[in-house]
Design a protein around this motif. Sequence first.
Motif, PDB file in Angstrom:
ATOM      1  N   ARG A 157      25.519  17.611  17.682  1.00 36.07           N
ATOM      2  CA  ARG A 157      26.808  17.197  18.257  1.00 36.07           C
ATOM      3  C   ARG A 157      27.330  15.926  17.605  1.00 36.07           C
ATOM      4  NH1 ARG A 157      25.487  17.981  24.578  1.00 36.07           N
ATOM      5  NH2 ARG A 157      25.332  20.233  24.487  1.00 36.07           N
ATOM      6  N   GLU A 158      26.415  14.975  17.391  1.00 37.73           N
ATOM      7  CA  GLU A 158      26.861  13.628  17.031  1.00 37.73           C
ATOM      8  C   GLU A 158      26.842  13.335  15.541  1.00 37.73           C
ATOM      9  OE1 GLU A 158      24.324  11.132  19.391  1.00 37.73           O
ATOM     10  OE2 GLU A 158      24.890  12.179  21.230  1.00 37.73           O
ATOM     11  N   ILE A 159      26.049  14.060  14.767  1.00 36.43           N
ATOM     12  CA  ILE A 159      25.957  13.763  13.326  1.00 36.43           C
ATOM     13  C   ILE A 159      26.527  14.911  12.490  1.00 36.43           C
ATOM     14  CG2 ILE A 159      24.471  13.039  11.414  1.00 36.43           C
ATOM     15  CD1 ILE A 159      24.565  11.009  13.758  1.00 36.43           C
ATOM     16  N   SER A 160      25.965  16.114  12.648  1.00 30.86           N
ATOM     17  CA  SER A 160      26.522  17.222  11.847  1.00 30.86           C
ATOM     18  C   SER A 160      27.848  17.685  12.462  1.00 30.86           C
ATOM     19  CB  SER A 160      25.528  18.380  11.758  1.00 30.86           C
ATOM     20  OG  SER A 160      25.388  19.012  13.014  1.00 30.86           O
ATOM     21  N   GLY A 161      28.026  17.452  13.752  1.00 29.67           N
ATOM     22  CA  GLY A 161      29.279  17.827  14.422  1.00 29.67           C
ATOM     23  C   GLY A 161      29.453  19.323  14.564  1.00 29.67           C
ATOM     24  N   GLY A 350      34.404  20.539  -5.949  1.00 28.19           N
ATOM     25  CA  GLY A 350      35.795  20.506  -5.488  1.00 28.19           C
ATOM     26  C   GLY A 350      36.080  19.296  -4.631  1.00 28.19           C
ATOM     27  N   ALA A 351      35.635  19.351  -3.365  1.00 28.76           N
ATOM     28  CA  ALA A 351      35.921  18.218  -2.476  1.00 28.76           C
ATOM     29  C   ALA A 351      34.647  17.778  -1.754  1.00 28.76           C
ATOM     30  CB  ALA A 351      36.966  18.635  -1.454  1.00 28.76           C
ATOM     31  N   ASP A 352      34.605  16.502  -1.378  1.00 30.85           N
ATOM     32  CA  ASP A 352      33.475  15.993  -0.589  1.00 30.85           C
ATOM     33  C   ASP A 352      33.393  16.756   0.735  1.00 30.85           C
ATOM     34  OD1 ASP A 352      33.225  14.125  -2.544  1.00 30.85           O
ATOM     35  OD2 ASP A 352      33.909  12.422  -1.335  1.00 30.85           O
ATOM     36  N   GLU A 353      32.162  16.970   1.224  1.00 28.18           N
ATOM     37  CA  GLU A 353      32.028  17.585   2.550  1.00 28.18           C
ATOM     38  C   GLU A 353      31.782  16.471   3.557  1.00 28.18           C
ATOM     39  OE1 GLU A 353      29.574  21.326   2.726  1.00 28.18           O
ATOM     40  OE2 GLU A 353      29.342  20.755   0.626  1.00 28.18           O
ATOM     41  N   VAL A 354      32.696  16.355   4.479  1.00 30.38           N
ATOM     42  CA  VAL A 354      32.633  15.247   5.437  1.00 30.38           C
ATOM     43  C   VAL A 354      32.160  15.763   6.794  1.00 30.38           C
ATOM     44  CG1 VAL A 354      33.997  13.457   6.588  1.00 30.38           C
ATOM     45  CG2 VAL A 354      34.495  14.073   4.223  1.00 30.38           C
ATOM     46  N   PHE A 355      31.171  15.092   7.373  1.00 28.69           N
ATOM     47  CA  PHE A 355      30.658  15.466   8.700  1.00 28.69           C
ATOM     48  C   PHE A 355      31.138  14.426   9.715  1.00 28.69           C
ATOM     49  CE2 PHE A 355      28.059  17.463   5.594  1.00 28.69           C
ATOM     50  CZ  PHE A 355      27.751  18.703   6.129  1.00 28.69           C
ATOM     51  N   LYS A 356      31.496  14.934  10.903  1.00 27.85           N
ATOM     52  CA  LYS A 356      32.029  14.029  11.929  1.00 27.85           C
ATOM     53  C   LYS A 356      31.362  14.288  13.256  1.00 27.85           C
ATOM     54  CE  LYS A 356      36.591  13.466   9.950  1.00 27.85           C
ATOM     55  NZ  LYS A 356      37.950  13.921   9.942  1.00 27.85           N
ATOM     56  N   ASN A 357      31.236  13.249  14.055  1.00 27.21           N
ATOM     57  CA  ASN A 357      30.754  13.364  15.421  1.00 27.21           C
ATOM     58  C   ASN A 357      31.734  14.256  16.187  1.00 27.21           C
ATOM     59  OD1 ASN A 357      30.426  12.843  18.229  1.00 27.21           O
ATOM     60  ND2 ASN A 357      29.324  10.959  17.733  1.00 27.21           N
ATOM     61  N   LEU A 359      32.165  14.641  19.218  1.00 26.45           N
ATOM     62  CA  LEU A 359      32.695  14.057  20.452  1.00 26.45           C
ATOM     63  C   LEU A 359      33.708  12.955  20.156  1.00 26.45           C
ATOM     64  CD1 LEU A 359      29.203  13.751  22.171  1.00 26.45           C
ATOM     65  CD2 LEU A 359      30.859  15.589  22.484  1.00 26.45           C
ATOM     66  N   THR A 360      33.402  12.120  19.138  1.00 29.26           N
ATOM     67  CA  THR A 360      34.283  10.974  18.894  1.00 29.26           C
ATOM     68  C   THR A 360      35.171  11.156  17.666  1.00 29.26           C
ATOM     69  OG1 THR A 360      32.657   9.911  17.466  1.00 29.26           O
ATOM     70  CG2 THR A 360      32.500   9.418  19.820  1.00 29.26           C
ATOM     71  N   GLY A 361      34.819  12.115  16.804  1.00 32.06           N
ATOM     72  CA  GLY A 361      35.595  12.313  15.570  1.00 32.06           C
ATOM     73  C   GLY A 361      35.236  11.322  14.483  1.00 32.06           C
ATOM     74  N   LYS A 362      34.258  10.430  14.742  1.00 30.12           N
ATOM     75  CA  LYS A 362      33.883   9.400  13.762  1.00 30.12           C
ATOM     76  C   LYS A 362      33.102  10.029  12.606  1.00 30.12           C
ATOM     77  CE  LYS A 362      31.323   5.170  13.652  1.00 30.12           C
ATOM     78  NZ  LYS A 362      30.095   4.688  14.188  1.00 30.12           N
ATOM     79  N   GLN A 363      33.413   9.607  11.371  1.00 34.57           N
ATOM     80  CA  GLN A 363      32.686  10.138  10.207  1.00 34.57           C
ATOM     81  C   GLN A 363      31.221   9.694  10.239  1.00 34.57           C
ATOM     82  OE1 GLN A 363      34.697   9.962   6.354  1.00 34.57           O
ATOM     83  NE2 GLN A 363      32.805   9.148   5.502  1.00 34.57           N
ATOM     84  N   THR A 364      30.318  10.655  10.012  1.00 36.81           N
ATOM     85  CA  THR A 364      28.895  10.321  10.118  1.00 36.81           C
ATOM     86  C   THR A 364      28.135  10.496   8.807  1.00 36.81           C
ATOM     87  OG1 THR A 364      28.563  12.598  10.851  1.00 36.81           O
ATOM     88  CG2 THR A 364      28.667  10.892  12.563  1.00 36.81           C
ATOM     89  N   PHE A 365      28.593  11.424   7.960  1.00 40.45           N
ATOM     90  CA  PHE A 365      27.846  11.692   6.727  1.00 40.45           C
ATOM     91  C   PHE A 365      28.794  12.369   5.738  1.00 40.45           C
ATOM     92  CE2 PHE A 365      24.667  13.565   3.912  1.00 40.45           C
ATOM     93  CZ  PHE A 365      23.679  12.585   3.908  1.00 40.45           C
TER      94      PHE A 365
END
Length: 536
Positions: A157-161, A350-357, A359-365
Amino acid sequence: MPKITVDGQTIEARDRQMILQACVDAGKTLPHYCYHPGLSIVASCRICLVEVEGIPKLVPSCQTPVREGMIVHTTSPKSVANQKQVMEYLLVNHPLDCPVCDQAGECTLQDYSYQYGRSQSRFEEDKHKKPKKDVGEHVMLYNDRCIMCTRCVRFTREISGTSELFVEGRGHKEEIDIFPGRPLDNKLSLNVVDLCPVGALLDKDFLFKQRVWFLKKTPSLSPVDAGGENIYLEHNEGVVYRVKPRFNADVNQWWISDDTRHSYKALSDERRLTVATKLQYGASAETSFSTALQTAVDGLKLVVKENGPGSLYAVLSPMMACEEAFLLGKMIRSLDPQAALVVGPVPSSGADEVFKNSLTGKQTFVIKAEKVPNATGVRRVLALLGGTTAEFSELVKADRAELKNLKAGWTVGGYLSAWIPKDAKDRPAVWNKGFKVVQDTLPSDLTNKADVFLPGTLWAEKDGTWENHAGKLQAFTTAVQPLEGTRREGDVYLTILGRKETYSAVKIREELGEAFATVKSPEENLTEPAFEFAEL
Ligand code: SF4
Ligand code: FES
């Protein structure tokens, strides 16, 4: 900075820090399962409860902030009784399968059972058995070993989203599960295996391969992209068996991608080349490494003699260490002072893969799109060396005056998979006509047609420095010896340069100047990943 007293010892804590954090920062150990510094605090396992003077009942140390003058007892009869009760409760249904469990040797249930538990079980009834589940491509869940700490659920939930894991049921029937048709399928999925304090979540790739106490850990870096993830290579008798994350607050924190975790397989790829060859009567023939090397140097010298300076090139792979790139540049310029230095192909997804929390939408990885570890570092070294430098695309186009008259050169590969452009029009014309020396690890059109081929090494077999996408220079060290028949690139260049010493990244860094003076060896740079605390 509040001061607290823990078991008679005064500890200086940080503002708003939890008791557990403050204790561990001060070198005191406290048992904990559900707490992880990279995840939210749920205080559900209850093993970390401590006695605080003035508070009538035990409090969870992972969730209770410090305050000035607080007096904490972690070894009082009440705290110890709680630890024993929690351990007894957790072991009620836990199978006694340590001898066949992959986690044995690095299991906190085992460790705490020894340190805080009872020596004998009072439970005589039948244990409740829960089934094994195949929860994802890489992960197996042994549900009967689970202690319901929910670290894995919180991670998704919080890191890989991606939220694939959840708690099903209530009370003694609750268990970890996936939603129907939605397996644990994200590019960070194997981090849940590291987070699991017991042997419930297991890496299918490592399952039953090695007992963990045989493994030695060497700090290293991820070779799969430009992120610079810090890792440990875990190996036994010259074979790497798994890759684990190494905590680095600025780069990857506690996490690594699944691709990084599987990068070790390149080391034992059956296609790895281990024999030097040279072209004889149009066909490549096996030869000794030293004969191949002599043929390479003689061939390149002859080209310079016949065509003058500016006729040689070197293609420097973005898989190379900065130190190796520096030595290759020096070496080729010792044969031809006007040689062109070219950065090898830099593959991208192509593009970076961005992971977000979730619950909060904050970028995590972030998994970087650039699929090589050191394009930035090689470019930095080329800038240091000066003279004619180019990108691979410029060598292909060859429309710059300095690149038009190239006749021969040295190309380094060492990528983890095929890297030669498929289309002939994307390859430099000079590869087709001139004398070429190739150093690589996997077979390709180029290695087959090389006038001289020298089998190369991979990152785990040598020392060096890589610069990640953000300009962070980080060192890695040798985990295993190079495959028989191969030679470290740095040693090859030193031999041609007539230098007697063996390749040492630390020494070459001194020659590389100021930017590299601050690079620490990974051993000097270690922070213990198992219990690093984030600001929560
Ligand atoms: S599977 Fe492991 S990480 Fe997940 S809740 Fe169970 S013990 Fe915790
Ligand atoms: S670690 Fe504090 S309650 Fe689980």
